[in-house]
Every structure is written in structure tokens, then in C-alpha cells.
Design a protein around this motif. Structure first.
Motif, mmCIF file in Angstrom:
data_model
loop_
_atom_site.group_PDB
_atom_site.id
_atom_site.type_symbol
_atom_site.label_atom_id
_atom_site.label_comp_id
_atom_site.label_asym_id
_atom_site.label_seq_id
_atom_site.Cartn_x
_atom_site.Cartn_y
_atom_site.Cartn_z
ATOM 1 N N THR A 240 0.835 -1.207 0.000
ATOM 2 C CA THR A 240 0.000 0.000 0.000
ATOM 3 C C THR A 240 0.864 1.249 0.000
ATOM 4 N N PRO A 306 1.821 1.528 7.495
ATOM 5 C CA PRO A 306 0.622 1.192 6.720
ATOM 6 C C PRO A 306 0.047 -0.199 7.027
ATOM 7 N N ARG A 308 -2.039 -3.602 8.117
ATOM 8 C CA ARG A 308 -3.358 -4.150 7.787
ATOM 9 C C ARG A 308 -3.552 -5.451 8.554
ATOM 10 N N THR A 335 -2.304 3.506 10.062
ATOM 11 C CA THR A 335 -3.629 2.994 9.710
ATOM 12 C C THR A 335 -4.419 2.615 10.963
ATOM 13 N N ARG A 336 -5.732 2.587 10.807
ATOM 14 C CA ARG A 336 -6.634 2.224 11.901
ATOM 15 C C ARG A 336 -6.719 0.705 12.007
ATOM 16 N N LEU A 352 -4.321 9.234 11.009
ATOM 17 C CA LEU A 352 -4.788 7.876 10.766
ATOM 18 C C LEU A 352 -5.579 7.823 9.469
ATOM 19 N N VAL A 353 -5.347 6.756 8.697
ATOM 20 C CA VAL A 353 -6.092 6.520 7.455
ATOM 21 C C VAL A 353 -6.567 5.075 7.454
ATOM 22 N N PRO A 354 -7.536 4.734 6.610
ATOM 23 C CA PRO A 354 -7.957 3.331 6.525
ATOM 24 C C PRO A 354 -6.834 2.465 5.965
ATOM 25 N N PRO A 355 -6.782 1.192 6.347
ATOM 26 C CA PRO A 355 -5.795 0.292 5.729
ATOM 27 C C PRO A 355 -6.146 0.011 4.273
ATOM 28 N N ASP A 356 -5.153 -0.391 3.492
ATOM 29 C CA ASP A 356 -5.364 -0.795 2.096
ATOM 30 C C ASP A 356 -5.963 0.316 1.243
ATOM 31 N N ASP A 357 -5.608 1.558 1.537
ATOM 32 C CA ASP A 357 -6.160 2.705 0.801
ATOM 33 C C ASP A 357 -5.004 3.600 0.353
ATOM 34 N N LEU A 361 -3.662 7.265 1.927
ATOM 35 C CA LEU A 361 -2.310 7.315 2.471
ATOM 36 C C LEU A 361 -1.489 8.384 1.755
#
Length: 416
Positions: A240, A306, A308, A335-336, A352-357, A361
């Protein structure tokens, strides 16, 4: 606590898979922290160290490291003598432990064999208590050894050992231990759900904030440098990060990105870098020791974590490298996932950002690079978070308090 002899305190025995291990700085920090607090330790390993590169701080460890033989053919005489000694000394205890081990099949028999060897060593070393890291194989060996040696034992649970363990085995291991500590509240909740009656406490990992310090930071580079540190495996989400770097490149943002680590995804990540023509921007640096990693922290503009949840359920707890970067005053994008939101409060001490995004990022990284004042403020708040909640000496008081409470109880060892 463990000072049951008037002149020579009985040591705390610590069982790990390998020691030292380059990626398990949390074990190294715990050992050094306990020794600084005056606890005598004995260290036991289930496998020999496999990293040629070691952190210089390993040389500060005073405890002798003793390896437990892996197979009967490695030390048949020692296995036979030690098991015979245990059988003669406490036959009913020995037979009870053997019966329980055999119920678990092949793994139980191996744990019994190695646990007997370790139990005799614990008796020879006059250990007062056995504490094992990881609630998988070390927990099984420790459970057998503690019964055979007539000791109480406890566990430290971390990440993969929790989430990839067969549920029935995890429940049994938690129930057998006097208590379990784990490094995140997310882990604690998962373990408590697996065994509601087990004693499970959260004990955050601590780091040496005098070693990881903003004073080591160098002047900002003309080209901003991103940094990520971790094993090259699925749960780290480094693909990611590489995809986010591709987006930054397409947007015309100047940067370099260093990824420190080793692992099974090396070839796949190299291919992804080549696919997106990022060879001039992204470097895989391989294994580095602590002084070399400190140099990368000093030169970085932004640290990226990053993580996940992997397809098999494996995940991080709170990565020690995240705490190290925060202690160095680096602004962090993470990531969260799992325990990370227990550290990072968005807008106060990190992002913080969503994972796999990759898009989210990349946008977060770009925003920090575009606003260095905001990034510096986040870095200062991040270090304050580490100082308040992730001090090694302070956090180890949780473990010491549990040990003191347990061993203040009459017949605490015999009861387990």
C-alpha cells in the motif's frame, strides 16, 4: 517479590523462541528494563539466534542465555537423566503432566520432552517463576516445565501468536497460566473473550526515550524522505505504501522513501517498485541494526506505518518502530488497525487513514509535506504521548506488580 532467599534472590526465568532477534526489540527492551530494575534473570530459548546482525544493546544483557535442545537426538543422555530425575522427585506430578501432554498429540509430546529438560534446568538455576513470551509453542513448553518444576508461570502475548492460535489451544494456555500480559487493549479484549476467567492485563511495550530522541534529527533534506520500518510481510501493508508513492510521483511531489526490513515479500515488493518505475524514489534497505535505524529516523521527514489485518488474521499490536518514530519527534501517518489507534489520536499526535487505501495514504503524506509547521507540531505531541504512556520502566511495573501479588500468596507456586 522473588527475593525468597536472605542472601541470593532467586531469578525470574524468561522463555523466548529466539534471543536475540533483530525484529523483536520489545523482548530486548523488557530484558534490559527488568535488569535495570534489579531483577536477576535467566534466559532460555527454544531455537538458536538466526540473525547475523544484532543490536549493540544486546551486549548490555547480563543474563546467561541457555538453549533448550529441540530434539531427543540432540541430547539423548541429558533428556533421559533430567526426565528420570523429575519422575523420581515427584512421580504423581510427572505422570499428571505426561497425561495432559499426550492428550494434545504430537505437539504435546514434544512440549513435554522439552518442558522436562527445561524444568530440571529451572530447578538447577533456582528459578522463582517462569515467564514465557508468545502464547503458542513457548506457552506449551512453559506450561509443562512449570508443572514439573513446581513453579507458577505467566505469559506475554503479542500478535500472530494470538490471532493465528487454534481457539481451544489459546483458551487452554490462558487458563494454565497464572496471568497473561499483552501489549494492547485490543489484544487484551481478544484474549479475555477467549477465556473470560483468565487473568489478562494490558502492559504497553516501553522504549528508551533517551535513545530515541529528537536531538538526533538532522536538518530537513531538500527532497523529503519517507520512512517505514518492519518485516516484509503481508500484515505490514508495505505494498500500500509503494502504491501511495506511485500516486505521489504522478502528482509531481518530490520525495524518497526508505523501507527498512526483511522478509518473504521482498521479491513481490521489488516487482511492484519496478512495475511503477519507482526505482529512483523507493529503496528496500534490508536488515539494519539499531544505530543504522536511528540514522534513518534522524534523516526522515515522515514516518509511515501502513499496517493491515492479513488474510490469515495476523496483525500488528502496536509496532515498536511506531513508538520509536514518535519518540524521535517524527510526524506519523498510520492505519486504523489493531492497537495503533490506542497511540495515534488523529489531528493531535499523528494522522490515521484506513488500511489498504493508497489514495488516502498518499493524501495524508502529501498534506504533511505541504504543511511542515503542522507536521512538526504533530511530532512534538507524538513524543509527549510516548513519554506519558510508553515509558519502559513505568510500564514494567505492571509485570512486577503481578509477580509480587502472585508470590505474596501462600503456596502460590504449588497451586499452579
Amino acid at each position: 517479590m522473588l527475593n525468597t532467599a536472605p542472601t541470593a534472590p532467586r531469578p525470574l526465568a524468561v522463555l523466548v523462541k529466539r534471543f536475540p532477534k533483530l525484529s523483536e526489540t520489545f523482548v530486548l527492551e523488557e530484558v534490559l528494563g527488568l535488569e535495570r530494575l534489579g531483577l536477576p534473570l535467566c534466559l532460555y530459548t527454544l531455537a538458536p539466534a538466526s540473525d547475523e546482525l544484532v543490536h549493540p544493546q544486546v551486549a548490555q544483557v547480563r543474563a546467561v542465555v541457555v538453549g533448550v535442545p529441540a530434539r531427543l537426538r540432540d541430547a539423548p543422555g541429558a533428556f533421559a537423566w533430567r526426565h528420570a530425575r523429575l519422575l523420581a522427585g515427584a512421580p504423581w506430578r510427572y505422570l499428571r503432566a505426561l497425561r495432559e501432554a499426550l492428550r494434545a498429540g504430537g505437539p504435546g509430546a514434544r512440549a513435554f520432552l522439552r518442558g522436562g529438560w527445561l524444568a530440571a534446568q529451572l530447578q538447577d538455576d533456582r528459578a522463582a517463576h517462569l515467564h514465557a513470551h508468545f502464547v503458542d509453542e513457548p506457552a506449551d513448553v512453559a506450561g509443562v516445565a512449570a508443572v514439573l518444576a513446581g513453579l507458577a508461570h505467566s505469559l506475554s502475548a503479542h500478535a500472530k501468536d494470538i490471532y493465528l492460535a487454534p481457539p481451544a489451544a489459546l483458551t487452554r494456555r490462558l487458563g494454565d497460566a497464572s496471568f497473561t500480559v499483552t501489549c494492547t487493549e485490543a489484544n487484551r479484549a481478544a484474549l479475555q473473550a477467549a477465556h473470560p476467567q483468565a487473568v489478562v492485563r494490558r502492559m504497553y511495550h516501553g522504549i528508551d526515550a533517551t535513545l530515541f530522541h529528537p536531538a538526533h534529527r538532522t536538518s530537513p533534506a531538500l527532497v523529503p524522505r519517507l520512512l517505514s520500518v518492519g518485516r516484509l510481510r503481508e500484515k505490514k501493508g508495505l505494498d500500500t505504501l509503494i502504491l501511495a508513492c506511485a500516486r505521489l510521483q504522478r502528482q509531481g511531489i518530490g520525495f524518497t522513501c526508505d523501507i527498512v526490513g526483511y522478509g518473504e515479500q521482498q521479491a513481490a515488493l521489488e516487482a511492484l517498485i519496478d512495475q511503477h518505475r519507482l526505482g529512483g524514489h523507493v529503496r528496500l534497505l534490508g536488515k539494519l541494526n539499531r544505530p543504522q535505524v536511528l540514522q534513518r529516523y534522524a534523516q526522515a521527514s515522515v514516518f509511515v506505518q501502513p499496517s493491515r489485518v492479513a488474510a490469515d488474521g495476523d496483525r500488528d499490536g502496536i509496532p515498536n518502530v511506531l513508538l520509536e518514530a514518535l519518540a524521535c519527534g517524527l510526524p506519523v501517518v498510520a492505519t486504523r488497525v489493531s492497537g495503533i489507534p490506542e497511540v495515534i489520536e488523529p489531528g493531535r499526535n499523528g494522522v490515521l487513514v484506513p488500511p489498504d487505501d493508497p489514495a488516502a495514504l498518499a493524501d495524508a503524506i502529501a498534506a504533511l509535506l505541504a504543511h511542515p509547521g503542522q507536521a512538526a507540531a504533530l511530532g512534538r505531541a507524538g513524543r509527549a504521548t510516548v513519554l506519558e504512556h510508553f515509558d519502559n520502566t513505568r510500564n514494567l511495573q505492571t509485570l512486577i506488580g503481578l509477580l509480587e501479588t502472585l508470590h505474596a500468596q501462600p503456596h502460590a507456586c504449588a497451586a499452579h
